[in-house]
Motif scaffolding. Structure first.
Motif, PDB file in Angstrom:
ATOM      1  N   SER A 111     -11.142  -0.139  -1.455  1.00  0.00           N
ATOM      2  CA  SER A 111      -9.838   0.510  -1.389  1.00  0.00           C
ATOM      3  C   SER A 111      -9.296   0.304   0.013  1.00  0.00           C
ATOM      4  O   SER A 111     -10.049   0.266   0.979  1.00  0.00           O
ATOM      5  N   ALA A 112      -7.980   0.166   0.107  1.00  0.00           N
ATOM      6  CA  ALA A 112      -7.302  -0.016   1.389  1.00  0.00           C
ATOM      7  C   ALA A 112      -6.455   1.227   1.628  1.00  0.00           C
ATOM      8  O   ALA A 112      -5.356   1.351   1.085  1.00  0.00           O
ATOM      9  N   LEU A 113      -7.005   2.160   2.398  1.00  0.00           N
ATOM     10  CA  LEU A 113      -6.340   3.443   2.632  1.00  0.00           C
ATOM     11  C   LEU A 113      -5.595   3.431   3.952  1.00  0.00           C
ATOM     12  O   LEU A 113      -5.999   2.750   4.902  1.00  0.00           O
ATOM     13  N   LEU A 114      -4.517   4.190   4.015  1.00  0.00           N
ATOM     14  CA  LEU A 114      -3.731   4.273   5.238  1.00  0.00           C
ATOM     15  C   LEU A 114      -4.379   5.263   6.196  1.00  0.00           C
ATOM     16  O   LEU A 114      -4.687   6.399   5.810  1.00  0.00           O
ATOM     17  N   VAL A 115      -4.600   4.823   7.426  1.00  0.00           N
ATOM     18  CA  VAL A 115      -5.215   5.661   8.450  1.00  0.00           C
ATOM     19  C   VAL A 115      -4.286   6.830   8.765  1.00  0.00           C
ATOM     20  O   VAL A 115      -3.078   6.652   8.927  1.00  0.00           O
ATOM     21  N   GLY A 116      -4.846   8.027   8.812  1.00  0.00           N
ATOM     22  CA  GLY A 116      -4.077   9.223   9.152  1.00  0.00           C
ATOM     23  C   GLY A 116      -3.239   9.770   8.012  1.00  0.00           C
ATOM     24  O   GLY A 116      -2.456  10.695   8.209  1.00  0.00           O
ATOM     25  N   ARG A 117      -3.361   9.223   6.847  1.00  0.00           N
ATOM     26  CA  ARG A 117      -2.579   9.648   5.684  1.00  0.00           C
ATOM     27  C   ARG A 117      -3.511  10.286   4.671  1.00  0.00           C
ATOM     28  O   ARG A 117      -4.514   9.696   4.285  1.00  0.00           O
ATOM     29  N   THR A 118      -3.199  11.505   4.256  1.00  0.00           N
ATOM     30  CA  THR A 118      -4.014  12.206   3.280  1.00  0.00           C
ATOM     31  C   THR A 118      -3.779  11.605   1.904  1.00  0.00           C
ATOM     32  O   THR A 118      -2.645  11.575   1.428  1.00  0.00           O
ATOM     33  N   PRO A 119      -4.842  11.103   1.281  1.00  0.00           N
ATOM     34  CA  PRO A 119      -4.676  10.512  -0.060  1.00  0.00           C
ATOM     35  C   PRO A 119      -4.351  11.588  -1.098  1.00  0.00           C
ATOM     36  O   PRO A 119      -4.911  12.677  -1.056  1.00  0.00           O
ATOM     37  N   ILE A 143       0.842  -1.205   0.000  1.00  0.00           N
ATOM     38  CA  ILE A 143       0.000   0.000   0.000  1.00  0.00           C
ATOM     39  C   ILE A 143       0.870   1.245   0.000  1.00  0.00           C
ATOM     40  O   ILE A 143       0.610   2.202  -0.740  1.00  0.00           O
ATOM     41  N   GLU A 144       1.918   1.248   0.822  1.00  0.00           N
ATOM     42  CA  GLU A 144       2.854   2.396   0.846  1.00  0.00           C
ATOM     43  C   GLU A 144       3.440   2.641  -0.539  1.00  0.00           C
ATOM     44  O   GLU A 144       3.563   3.790  -0.969  1.00  0.00           O
ATOM     45  N   SER A 145       3.797   1.577  -1.247  1.00  0.00           N
ATOM     46  CA  SER A 145       4.389   1.744  -2.576  1.00  0.00           C
ATOM     47  C   SER A 145       3.369   2.313  -3.560  1.00  0.00           C
ATOM     48  O   SER A 145       3.725   3.106  -4.442  1.00  0.00           O
ATOM     49  N   LEU A 146       2.106   1.946  -3.410  1.00  0.00           N
ATOM     50  CA  LEU A 146       1.066   2.524  -4.268  1.00  0.00           C
ATOM     51  C   LEU A 146       0.853   4.004  -3.942  1.00  0.00           C
ATOM     52  O   LEU A 146       0.678   4.822  -4.843  1.00  0.00           O
ATOM     53  N   TYR A 147       0.891   4.360  -2.663  1.00  0.00           N
ATOM     54  CA  TYR A 147       0.804   5.767  -2.274  1.00  0.00           C
ATOM     55  C   TYR A 147       1.967   6.547  -2.901  1.00  0.00           C
ATOM     56  O   TYR A 147       1.774   7.639  -3.411  1.00  0.00           O
ATOM     57  N   ALA A 148       3.168   5.977  -2.849  1.00  0.00           N
ATOM     58  CA  ALA A 148       4.339   6.646  -3.425  1.00  0.00           C
ATOM     59  C   ALA A 148       4.171   6.873  -4.922  1.00  0.00           C
ATOM     60  O   ALA A 148       4.641   7.875  -5.465  1.00  0.00           O
ATOM     61  N   ASP A 149       3.478   5.940  -5.593  1.00  0.00           N
ATOM     62  CA  ASP A 149       3.218   6.066  -7.034  1.00  0.00           C
ATOM     63  C   ASP A 149       1.960   6.871  -7.325  1.00  0.00           C
ATOM     64  O   ASP A 149       1.592   7.036  -8.490  1.00  0.00           O
ATOM     65  N   GLN A 150       1.298   7.335  -6.290  1.00  0.00           N
ATOM     66  CA  GLN A 150       0.051   8.095  -6.376  1.00  0.00           C
ATOM     67  C   GLN A 150      -1.072   7.299  -7.051  1.00  0.00           C
ATOM     68  O   GLN A 150      -1.894   7.833  -7.781  1.00  0.00           O
ATOM     69  N   VAL A 151      -1.087   5.987  -6.778  1.00  0.00           N
ATOM     70  CA  VAL A 151      -2.111   5.089  -7.312  1.00  0.00           C
ATOM     71  C   VAL A 151      -3.017   4.667  -6.160  1.00  0.00           C
ATOM     72  O   VAL A 151      -2.540   4.178  -5.136  1.00  0.00           O
ATOM     73  N   ARG A 152      -4.319   4.868  -6.334  1.00  0.00           N
ATOM     74  CA  ARG A 152      -5.276   4.493  -5.300  1.00  0.00           C
ATOM     75  C   ARG A 152      -5.211   2.980  -5.078  1.00  0.00           C
ATOM     76  O   ARG A 152      -5.369   2.193  -6.010  1.00  0.00           O
ATOM     77  N   PRO A 153      -4.996   2.531  -3.835  1.00  0.00           N
ATOM     78  CA  PRO A 153      -4.846   1.102  -3.554  1.00  0.00           C
ATOM     79  C   PRO A 153      -6.184   0.361  -3.508  1.00  0.00           C
ATOM     80  O   PRO A 153      -6.642  -0.074  -2.457  1.00  0.00           O
ATOM     81  N   GLN A 154      -6.814   0.225  -4.671  1.00  0.00           N
ATOM     82  CA  GLN A 154      -8.024  -0.571  -4.766  1.00  0.00           C
ATOM     83  C   GLN A 154      -7.630  -2.038  -4.668  1.00  0.00           C
ATOM     84  O   GLN A 154      -6.502  -2.403  -4.991  1.00  0.00           O
ATOM     85  N   GLY A 155      -8.560  -2.886  -4.260  1.00  0.00           N
ATOM     86  CA  GLY A 155      -8.262  -4.294  -4.031  1.00  0.00           C
ATOM     87  C   GLY A 155      -7.552  -4.967  -5.187  1.00  0.00           C
ATOM     88  O   GLY A 155      -6.545  -5.646  -5.007  1.00  0.00           O
ATOM     89  N   ARG A 156      -8.045  -4.777  -6.416  1.00  0.00           N
ATOM     90  CA  ARG A 156      -7.438  -5.445  -7.579  1.00  0.00           C
ATOM     91  C   ARG A 156      -6.045  -4.888  -7.870  1.00  0.00           C
ATOM     92  O   ARG A 156      -5.155  -5.623  -8.291  1.00  0.00           O
ATOM     93  N   ILE A 157      -5.840  -3.604  -7.610  1.00  0.00           N
ATOM     94  CA  ILE A 157      -4.521  -2.990  -7.819  1.00  0.00           C
ATOM     95  C   ILE A 157      -3.558  -3.462  -6.726  1.00  0.00           C
ATOM     96  O   ILE A 157      -2.395  -3.772  -7.001  1.00  0.00           O
ATOM     97  N   LEU A 158      -4.045  -3.519  -5.509  1.00  0.00           N
ATOM     98  CA  LEU A 158      -3.231  -4.019  -4.397  1.00  0.00           C
ATOM     99  C   LEU A 158      -2.802  -5.461  -4.657  1.00  0.00           C
ATOM    100  O   LEU A 158      -1.645  -5.821  -4.430  1.00  0.00           O
ATOM    101  N   LEU A 159      -3.709  -6.258  -5.170  1.00  0.00           N
ATOM    102  CA  LEU A 159      -3.401  -7.648  -5.512  1.00  0.00           C
ATOM    103  C   LEU A 159      -2.259  -7.715  -6.526  1.00  0.00           C
ATOM    104  O   LEU A 159      -1.312  -8.495  -6.369  1.00  0.00           O
ATOM    105  N   LYS A 160      -2.318  -6.891  -7.557  1.00  0.00           N
ATOM    106  CA  LYS A 160      -1.257  -6.883  -8.565  1.00  0.00           C
ATOM    107  C   LYS A 160       0.072  -6.420  -7.975  1.00  0.00           C
ATOM    108  O   LYS A 160       1.126  -6.986  -8.289  1.00  0.00           O
TER     109      LYS A 160
END
Length: 166
Positions: free
Chosen positions: A119-127, A44-61
């Motif tokens: 979507s799996a969002l990080l608590v306390g982190r502004t998307p 999830i952190e790596s998706l945040y770094a890429d500015q990609v919303r961590p939706q379930g199917r994206i997180l899976l990939k």
């Protein structure tokens, strides 16, 4: 390699536990890989770094990519049952387990989306995600002109670029 040897190799790493080590096939049809909360959070952190919303199917990939990368130097990848050999070697992941890990982790907020998507969002982190459907174009016209020339040139005809990441 025999399955027992393969499973042993996959479990061996620094600190005694390899990332993505819970895959130990019991039969020819390999069990789906179950990942830890730490592995899910890192993806999830790596998706945040890429500015990609961590939706379930994206997180899976992303988890699949990271698992394949973690396995790359450990064993002869073609010998691991259940792994498809292609341009990338990606293990089969347990999607229900990933969602449960997200729902149980206090650092992850699961947000229901359309249908069964989440979507799996990080608590306390502004998307701060890029909207792939947006018409906003932050790139200068010169970039697009130069790309058109590059891709239209004779020397680049027939060049195959990798498919879309997601």
């Amino acid at each position: 390699l025999a399955q027992g040897v393969t499973a042993q190799v996959l479990r061996t790493s620094r600190a005694g536990r390899a990332p993505f080590s819970t895959m130990a096939p019991r039969s020819q049809k390999a069990a789906a890989l179950k990942v830890s909360p730490i592995e899910v959070l890192a993806a999830i952190e790596s998706l945040y770094a890429d500015q990609v919303r961590p939706q379930g199917r994206i997180l899976l990939k992303r988890l699949g990519e990271r698992a394949a990368a973690a396995r790359a130097g450990q064993v002869a990848l073609g010998s691991i049952p259940g792994l498809a050999v292609g341009s990338e070697v990606v293990p089969r992941l347990d999607t229900a387990h990933i969602r449960k890990v997200c729902e149980r982790c206090p650092r992850i907020q699961v947000v229901a989306e359309a249908g069964t998507e989440y979507s799996a969002l990080l608590v306390g982190r502004t998307p701060s995600f890029i909207d792939p459907c947006s018409n906003d174009d932050p790139f200068p016209e010169r970039l697009w002109s130069e790309m058109a020339v590059f891709f239209g040139s004779y020397q680049n005809r027939g060049v195959r670029l990798p498919g879309g990441r997601y």
